[in-house]
Write an enzyme that holds these catalytic residues in place. Structure first.
Site, PDB file in Angstrom:
ATOM      1  N   ASP A   1       0.871  -1.175   0.000  1.00 17.96           N
ATOM      2  CA  ASP A   1       0.000   0.000   0.000  1.00 17.96           C
ATOM      3  C   ASP A   1       0.907   1.223   0.000  1.00 17.96           C
ATOM      4  O   ASP A   1       1.914   1.256   0.712  1.00 17.96           O
ATOM      5  CB  ASP A   1      -0.911  -0.004   1.228  1.00 17.96           C
TER       6      ASP A   1
ATOM      7  N   ASP B   1      -6.536  -1.326  -5.033  1.00 17.03           N
ATOM      8  CA  ASP B   1      -7.660  -1.113  -4.117  1.00 17.03           C
ATOM      9  C   ASP B   1      -8.648  -0.110  -4.702  1.00 17.03           C
ATOM     10  O   ASP B   1      -9.871  -0.268  -4.561  1.00 17.03           O
ATOM     11  CB  ASP B   1      -7.169  -0.596  -2.764  1.00 17.03           C
TER      12      ASP B   1
END
Length: 162
Positions: free
Chosen positions: A118, A134
């Site tokens: 991330d 995402d």
């Protein structure tokens, strides 16, 4: 046989291209100089975070479960796309391409590394760090719910008119 082979071929090729684009975005954003350049940005920063869970780190350290769920999801989307998707359903096709690319991107990272990277941090709000895949998954799910909702409305409107 698929209803429209062009649709399935386009779906596969475009999903892979979007997945590769997501990898390029990730690789660009996690470079050290991009992290330093975005450090004082009031909107967003690029960071490097290993996430062994799903969205919002749910199911932390359940990598195998999340990978299995990703595999099953992709298989279901592929079967649906092969059997049902037609070339004139452009909005549905793009939504499924985006969803497949997002799931596949996180799945590959999870299988290769045991985690996903991330790297997008919103600085103007206290929110979870997330990645490009995402974003694809979230937007696609919202669009799919909208598609299903409007198809149902159209179906009921058509029944009412008859």
């Amino acid at each position: 046989m698929p209803h429209d082979k062009r649709a399935f071929i386009f779906f596969i090729i475009t999903s892979l291209v979007l997945w590769q684009f997501g990898i390029s975005v990730r690789d660009l954003c996690i470079k050290q100089n991009m992290q330093l350049m975005s450090e004082n940005n009031p909107i967003l920063s690029f960071v490097y975070l290993k996430n062994t869970g799903g969205a919002f780190s749910l199911l932390h350290n359940y990598t195998n479960f999340l990978a299995a769920f990703g595999i099953v999801s992709i298989i279901c989307i592929l079967i649906y796309s092969y059997k049902k998707l037609e070339f004139n359903q452009k909005f549905k096709m793009l939504t499924l391409i985006s969803l497949t690319s997002g799931i596949f991107g996180n799945l590959v990272e999870r299988l290769q590394n045991g985690y996903v990277v991330d790297f997008i941090k919103l600085n103007f709000i206290n929110f979870a760090v997330f990645n490009f895949f995402d974003i694809l998954i979230t937007i696609s799910i919202i669009l799919l719910f909208g598609l299903i909702f409007f198809e149902e409305i159209k179906k009921h409107t058509k029944k009412g008119a008859e």
